[in-house]
Design an enzyme around this catalytic site. Structure first.
Site, PDB file in Angstrom:
ATOM      1  N   ASP A 160       0.816  -1.039  -0.063  1.00  0.00           N
ATOM      2  CA  ASP A 160      -0.039   0.031  -0.020  1.00  0.00           C
ATOM      3  C   ASP A 160       0.868   1.150   0.052  1.00  0.00           C
ATOM      4  O   ASP A 160       2.030   1.145   0.373  1.00  0.00           O
ATOM      5  CB  ASP A 160      -0.865  -0.004   1.362  1.00  0.00           C
ATOM      6  CG  ASP A 160      -1.797   1.135   1.258  1.00  0.00           C
ATOM      7  OD1 ASP A 160      -2.498   1.688   0.322  1.00  0.00           O
ATOM      8  OD2 ASP A 160      -1.828   1.854   2.377  1.00  0.00           O
ATOM      9  N   SER A 161       0.256   2.311  -0.467  1.00  0.00           N
ATOM     10  CA  SER A 161       1.007   3.603  -0.346  1.00  0.00           C
ATOM     11  C   SER A 161       1.474   3.874   1.173  1.00  0.00           C
ATOM     12  O   SER A 161       2.351   4.756   1.453  1.00  0.00           O
ATOM     13  CB  SER A 161       0.108   4.761  -0.634  1.00  0.00           C
ATOM     14  OG  SER A 161      -0.945   4.754  -0.076  1.00  0.00           O
ATOM     15  N   CYS A 200      -3.928  -1.245  -2.126  1.00  0.00           N
ATOM     16  CA  CYS A 200      -3.828   0.190  -2.541  1.00  0.00           C
ATOM     17  C   CYS A 200      -5.021   0.628  -3.602  1.00  0.00           C
ATOM     18  O   CYS A 200      -4.612   0.208  -4.478  1.00  0.00           O
ATOM     19  CB  CYS A 200      -2.666   1.093  -2.801  1.00  0.00           C
ATOM     20  SG  CYS A 200      -2.798   2.953  -2.799  1.00  0.00           S
ATOM     21  N   GLU A 256      -6.565   9.182   9.249  1.00  0.00           N
ATOM     22  CA  GLU A 256      -5.139   9.215  10.158  1.00  0.00           C
ATOM     23  C   GLU A 256      -5.144   9.918  11.340  1.00  0.00           C
ATOM     24  O   GLU A 256      -4.305   9.642  12.128  1.00  0.00           O
ATOM     25  CB  GLU A 256      -3.984   9.329   9.297  1.00  0.00           C
ATOM     26  CG  GLU A 256      -4.072   8.307   8.036  1.00  0.00           C
ATOM     27  CD  GLU A 256      -2.872   8.426   7.309  1.00  0.00           C
ATOM     28  OE1 GLU A 256      -1.802   8.856   7.656  1.00  0.00           O
ATOM     29  OE2 GLU A 256      -2.690   7.418   6.436  1.00  0.00           O
ATOM     30  N   CYS A 277     -11.424   2.955  -1.022  1.00  0.00           N
ATOM     31  CA  CYS A 277      -9.989   3.744  -0.688  1.00  0.00           C
ATOM     32  C   CYS A 277      -9.624   2.783   0.706  1.00  0.00           C
ATOM     33  O   CYS A 277     -10.749   2.485   1.657  1.00  0.00           O
ATOM     34  CB  CYS A 277     -10.159   5.091  -0.340  1.00  0.00           C
ATOM     35  SG  CYS A 277      -8.581   5.931   0.543  1.00  0.00           S
ATOM     36  N   HIS A 329      -8.606   3.432   3.535  1.00  0.00           N
ATOM     37  CA  HIS A 329      -8.983   4.166   4.690  1.00  0.00           C
ATOM     38  C   HIS A 329     -10.348   4.124   5.268  1.00  0.00           C
ATOM     39  O   HIS A 329     -10.850   4.315   6.088  1.00  0.00           O
ATOM     40  CB  HIS A 329      -8.492   5.608   4.965  1.00  0.00           C
ATOM     41  CG  HIS A 329      -7.003   5.707   4.865  1.00  0.00           C
ATOM     42  ND1 HIS A 329      -6.134   5.363   3.824  1.00  0.00           N
ATOM     43  CD2 HIS A 329      -6.353   6.440   5.925  1.00  0.00           C
ATOM     44  CE1 HIS A 329      -5.231   5.461   4.117  1.00  0.00           C
ATOM     45  NE2 HIS A 329      -4.930   6.201   5.339  1.00  0.00           N
TER      46      HIS A 329
HETATM   47  N1  DGL Z   1      -3.959   3.957  -0.058  1.00  0.00           N
HETATM   48  C1  DGL Z   1      -4.730   4.766  -0.751  1.00  0.00           C
HETATM   49  C2  DGL Z   1      -5.975   4.252  -1.748  1.00  0.00           C
HETATM   50  O1  DGL Z   1      -6.251   3.383  -1.223  1.00  0.00           O
HETATM   51  C3  DGL Z   1      -4.922   5.922  -0.131  1.00  0.00           C
HETATM   52  C4  DGL Z   1      -3.916   6.831   0.610  1.00  0.00           C
HETATM   53  C5  DGL Z   1      -3.181   7.566  -0.379  1.00  0.00           C
HETATM   54  O2  DGL Z   1      -3.659   8.441  -0.874  1.00  0.00           O
HETATM   55  O3  DGL Z   1      -2.197   7.004  -0.593  1.00  0.00           O
HETATM   56  O4  DGL Z   1      -6.221   4.904  -2.667  1.00  0.00           O
END
Ligand code: DGL
Length: 268
Positions: A10-11, A73, A152, A184, A186
């Site tokens: 993930d990012s 992600c 977050e 997403c 989160h």
């Molecule tokens: N992990 C990213 C997503 O699911 C969200 C956080 C980011 O923008 O890196 O799109």
């Protein structure tokens, strides 16, 4: 049977929602999680940059001998899944197709909403994936860039988050959707707030849950699952700030986020 780990990336931290589901649905599997905390967020970066980062992470996970890769992600799935699938010697599962299939199955009216980062929404990846399952469905997509920092910050049920959510949801309400895809990493943490705002008649689709189910099916299909006697463990790797990862990670996975390795990636 195969004891090699599943690679998940993930990012940053949000992919832990997918880890949580993988641990719940596949307790015998070991995971190696890479969070690109040095270069997060991906949601507002160009497709080319996200693809480059994703290729580097794929290489890293392959160097750790993973048997399958999960792109946790949504933004990386939207921009890079196709390319990763082309070059990887192992199966690569993303979060968009499983969510799209579940959304079509859940919708009675055929009016589906999708929320995600600016990059995910601009890519049109969810709309394409949903239309590929059922071309008659109407999809309305809305970028919600403020949700990631709010989650977050731990503001899962804060008045400010409610206000912002009302604003983001208004155009989707106008489309009279009966199903909303949380596109997403989160957003599953905002489920209680979103369902209190939308009411019980709108189904919320959690891509993390659906992705873990898709991984489970793939392991069964390719007979790559770990033996039933195995106990799965998770190894965490980040590209920066491991202490912050542990701190915020607790919100997603509790005390299980610990012993974090740091792996610096190419240029930022
Ligand atoms: N992990 C990213 C997503 O699911 C969200 C956080 C980011 O923008 O890196 O799109």
């Amino acid at each position: 049977m195969n004891r090699r780990p599943i690679g998940v990336f993930d990012s940053g931290i949000g992919g832990l929602t997918v880890v949580r589901e993988l641990m719940r649905q596949l307790p015998h599997e070991s995971l190696i999680y890479f969070g690109d905390t040095a270069r997060v967020p991906y949601g507002n970066k160009s497709p080319e940059t996200v693809r480059r980062f994703s290729r580097e992470i794929l290489e890293f996970l392959l160097s750790r001998d993973v048997k399958l890769v999960v792109v946790a992600c949504n933004t990386a799935t939207a921009h890079a899944l196709e390319e990763l699938r082309r070059v990887a010697p192992v199966k690569v599962e993303g979060v968009i197709e499983p969510g799209a299939r579940a959304a079509v199955a859940a919708s009675r009216s055929g009016r589906i909403g999708v929320i995600g980062t600016a990059g995910t929404v601009a890519s049109g990846a969810y709309v394409r994936a949903i239309e590929a399952v059922d071309g008659r469905v109407q999809v309305a997509a809305q970028a919600c860039p403020l949700f990631v920092p709010l989650v977050e910050e731990g503001w899962l049920d804060h008045a400010a988050t409610r206000l912002i959510a009302e604003e983001y949801l208004a155009p989707l309400r106008a489309h009279d959707i009966d199903t909303l895809v949380l596109g997403c990493t989160h957003y599953p943490l905002l489920k209680p707030l979103l369902s209190s705002l939308l009411g019980p008649s709108i189904a919320l689709i959690d891509s993390a849950e659906q992705t873990a189910a898709a991984v489970s099916r793939e392991l069964a299909r390719s007979t790559l699952h770990a033996p039933a006697a195995a106990t799965g463990h998770v190894h965490f790797v980040v590209s920066d700030a491991p202490k912050q990862f542990v701190k915020v990670g607790k919100m997603f996975l509790g005390e299980r986020v610990k012993d974090v390795e740091v792996k610096v990636m190419g240029e930022t």
